[in-house]
Scaffold this motif. Structure first.
Motif, short mmCIF file in Angstrom:
data_model
loop_
_atom_site.label_atom_id
_atom_site.label_comp_id
_atom_site.label_asym_id
_atom_site.label_seq_id
_atom_site.Cartn_x
_atom_site.Cartn_y
_atom_site.Cartn_z
N ASP A 177 0.60 -1.36 0.42
CA ASP A 177 0.04 -0.21 -0.22
C ASP A 177 1.52 1.42 -0.02
OD1 ASP A 177 -3.27 1.46 1.97
OD2 ASP A 177 -2.77 1.53 0.15
N ARG A 178 1.70 1.23 1.09
CA ARG A 178 2.60 2.42 1.23
C ARG A 178 3.58 2.33 -0.17
NH1 ARG A 178 5.36 5.28 5.95
NH2 ARG A 178 6.85 6.60 4.90
N ARG A 179 4.41 1.63 -1.17
CA ARG A 179 4.78 1.88 -2.12
C ARG A 179 3.82 2.22 -3.45
NH1 ARG A 179 7.56 -3.53 -0.92
NH2 ARG A 179 5.52 -4.56 -2.08
N ALA A 180 2.63 1.89 -3.47
CA ALA A 180 1.87 2.11 -4.46
C ALA A 180 1.45 4.40 -4.04
CB ALA A 180 0.42 1.57 -4.60
N ILE A 181 1.16 4.41 -2.96
CA ILE A 181 1.39 5.70 -3.12
C ILE A 181 2.11 6.35 -3.04
CG2 ILE A 181 0.34 7.57 -0.78
CD1 ILE A 181 -1.41 5.21 0.41
N GLU A 182 3.46 5.80 -2.63
CA GLU A 182 4.48 7.37 -2.99
C GLU A 182 4.71 6.91 -4.64
OE1 GLU A 182 7.02 6.24 0.89
OE2 GLU A 182 7.54 4.75 -0.20
N ALA A 183 4.81 5.93 -5.40
CA ALA A 183 4.60 5.75 -6.75
C ALA A 183 3.68 7.33 -7.30
CB ALA A 183 4.46 4.46 -7.19
N ALA A 184 2.68 6.68 -7.04
CA ALA A 184 1.42 7.61 -7.54
C ALA A 184 1.35 9.01 -7.36
CB ALA A 184 -0.08 7.59 -6.97
N LEU A 185 2.05 9.39 -6.14
CA LEU A 185 2.56 11.03 -5.71
C LEU A 185 3.54 11.15 -6.68
CD1 LEU A 185 2.38 10.29 -1.97
CD2 LEU A 185 0.13 11.84 -3.66
N HIS A 186 4.36 10.30 -6.79
CA HIS A 186 5.60 10.86 -7.29
C HIS A 186 5.63 10.94 -9.24
CE1 HIS A 186 9.53 10.21 -9.39
NE2 HIS A 186 9.48 10.26 -9.89
N ASN A 187 3.80 10.32 -9.86
CA ASN A 187 3.77 9.59 -10.63
C ASN A 187 2.47 11.41 -11.02
OD1 ASN A 187 5.49 8.08 -11.19
ND2 ASN A 187 3.89 6.72 -11.81
N HIS A 188 2.47 11.49 -9.97
CA HIS A 188 1.31 12.86 -9.76
C HIS A 188 1.59 13.98 -9.08
CE1 HIS A 188 -1.47 10.61 -12.90
NE2 HIS A 188 -0.90 9.51 -11.79
N PRO A 189 2.84 14.85 -9.34
CA PRO A 189 3.17 16.14 -8.61
C PRO A 189 2.18 16.93 -8.65
CG PRO A 189 4.28 16.08 -10.39
CD PRO A 189 3.61 14.20 -10.40
N GLY A 190 1.48 16.99 -7.84
CA GLY A 190 0.72 18.60 -7.20
C GLY A 190 -0.48 18.15 -7.28
N SER A 191 -0.87 17.27 -7.53
CA SER A 191 -2.52 16.75 -7.98
C SER A 191 -2.69 15.99 -6.58
CB SER A 191 -2.72 16.27 -9.54
OG SER A 191 -4.00 15.94 -9.53
N MET A 192 -3.48 16.22 -6.18
CA MET A 192 -4.13 14.84 -5.42
C MET A 192 -5.22 13.93 -5.59
SD MET A 192 -2.40 14.23 -2.54
CE MET A 192 -3.61 13.59 -1.08
N ALA A 193 -5.85 14.46 -6.83
CA ALA A 193 -6.80 14.26 -6.87
C ALA A 193 -6.57 12.99 -8.33
CB ALA A 193 -7.43 14.97 -7.87
N ASP A 194 -5.76 13.47 -9.04
CA ASP A 194 -4.72 12.49 -10.34
C ASP A 194 -4.02 11.35 -9.25
OD1 ASP A 194 -4.45 15.35 -12.67
OD2 ASP A 194 -6.10 14.41 -12.12
N ALA A 195 -3.78 11.73 -8.48
CA ALA A 195 -3.15 10.71 -7.65
C ALA A 195 -3.83 9.06 -7.18
CB ALA A 195 -2.02 11.22 -6.59
N ALA A 196 -5.22 9.84 -6.62
CA ALA A 196 -5.99 9.00 -5.53
C ALA A 196 -6.73 8.23 -6.92
CB ALA A 196 -6.70 9.84 -4.74
N ARG A 197 -7.21 8.93 -7.64
CA ARG A 197 -7.74 8.74 -9.32
C ARG A 197 -7.08 7.01 -9.94
NH1 ARG A 197 -7.82 12.63 -12.05
NH2 ARG A 197 -9.95 13.73 -11.21
N SER A 198 -5.36 7.61 -9.89
CA SER A 198 -4.93 6.75 -10.28
C SER A 198 -4.49 5.19 -9.60
CB SER A 198 -3.88 6.91 -10.96
OG SER A 198 -2.47 7.20 -9.29
N LEU A 199 -5.48 5.53 -7.85
CA LEU A 199 -5.27 4.37 -7.23
C LEU A 199 -6.29 3.97 -7.40
CD1 LEU A 199 -3.00 6.24 -4.13
CD2 LEU A 199 -2.63 3.91 -5.42
#
Length: 217
Positions: A177-199
């Protein structure tokens, strides 16, 4: 927007969703080929080609009074029907691979080969969300393949089938879970909505998980 597009093409997505008041303004611009800035008085001529997209039957919308008939005929010069993704056959692989190549590690031949194998394992699928659902699939696959190893990821890890939803990253074991979240935040800097959507989870769930694991934005 029209001023910036002067001499070029302006794409208006989801044209069927704009309110009636905005439809009036859009019609005026298309007919008169001029605009006024908000709060300004100077008339600015614009020459813009319009491409509009919608998933609604606009002609029926005009019958039911939700879309202006005059605007409909102003826009409906050339009508192109794009079939949904579920009717595109092998296009799914082509589009999926194109999207995959845009992501970190997506140009690696081994990663590409494994990704195409995963797409083949999906089998007949409706892709109710069309290209956005495919993009979600691609991003989830990329995150899991880079963090769990390309060969260890299966379709059930990625695809949330409607009849039997697959586990979402925000519901996986803590380490994964932690690795996936960190990767999503890295792939979508500045956009929590996009990071959450990708997860595949809500922003509230993502915030809660970040707080739980001490992950900084």
């Amino acid at each position: 927007m029209f001023e910036l597009a002067h001499g070029g093409t302006l794409f208006l997505d989801e044209i069927g969703e704009i309110p009636r008041e905005t439809q009036v303004e859009l019609l005026r611009v298309l007919q008169e080929k001029e605009i006024r800035r908000v709060g300004g008085s100077r008339v600015i001529p614009v020459d813009v080609r319009i491409i509009a997209a919608t998933n609604k039957d606009l002609l029926q919308e005009t019958v039911e009074g939700r879309f202006r008939e005059d605007l409909y005929y102003r826009l409906d010069v050339l009508d192109l029907k794009l079939p949904p993704l579920r009717e595109r056959g092998d296009d799914v692989k082509i589009l999926g691979l194109h999207l995959f190549r845009q992501l970190p590690g997506g140009k690696d031949p081994i990663m590409q080969s494994q990704f195409l194998y995963l797409l083949e394992q999906v089998g007949p699928y409706q892709w109710y969300g069309n290209i956005r659902e495919l993009q979600n699939f691609v991003e989830r696959a990329n995150i899991l393949m880079r963090n769990a190893g390309a060969s260890s990821v299966t379709v059930s890890d990625i695809l949330r089938r409607r009849a039997e939803p697959a586990p979402e990253p925000c519901q996986e074991t803590e380490s994964r879970d932690r690795r996936a979240i960190e990767a999503a935040l890295h792939n979508h800097p500045g956009s929590m909505a996009d990071a959450a959507r990708s997860l595949g989870c809500s922003r509230q769930t993502l915030w809660r998980k970040m707080k739980k694991y001490g992950i900084q934005r």
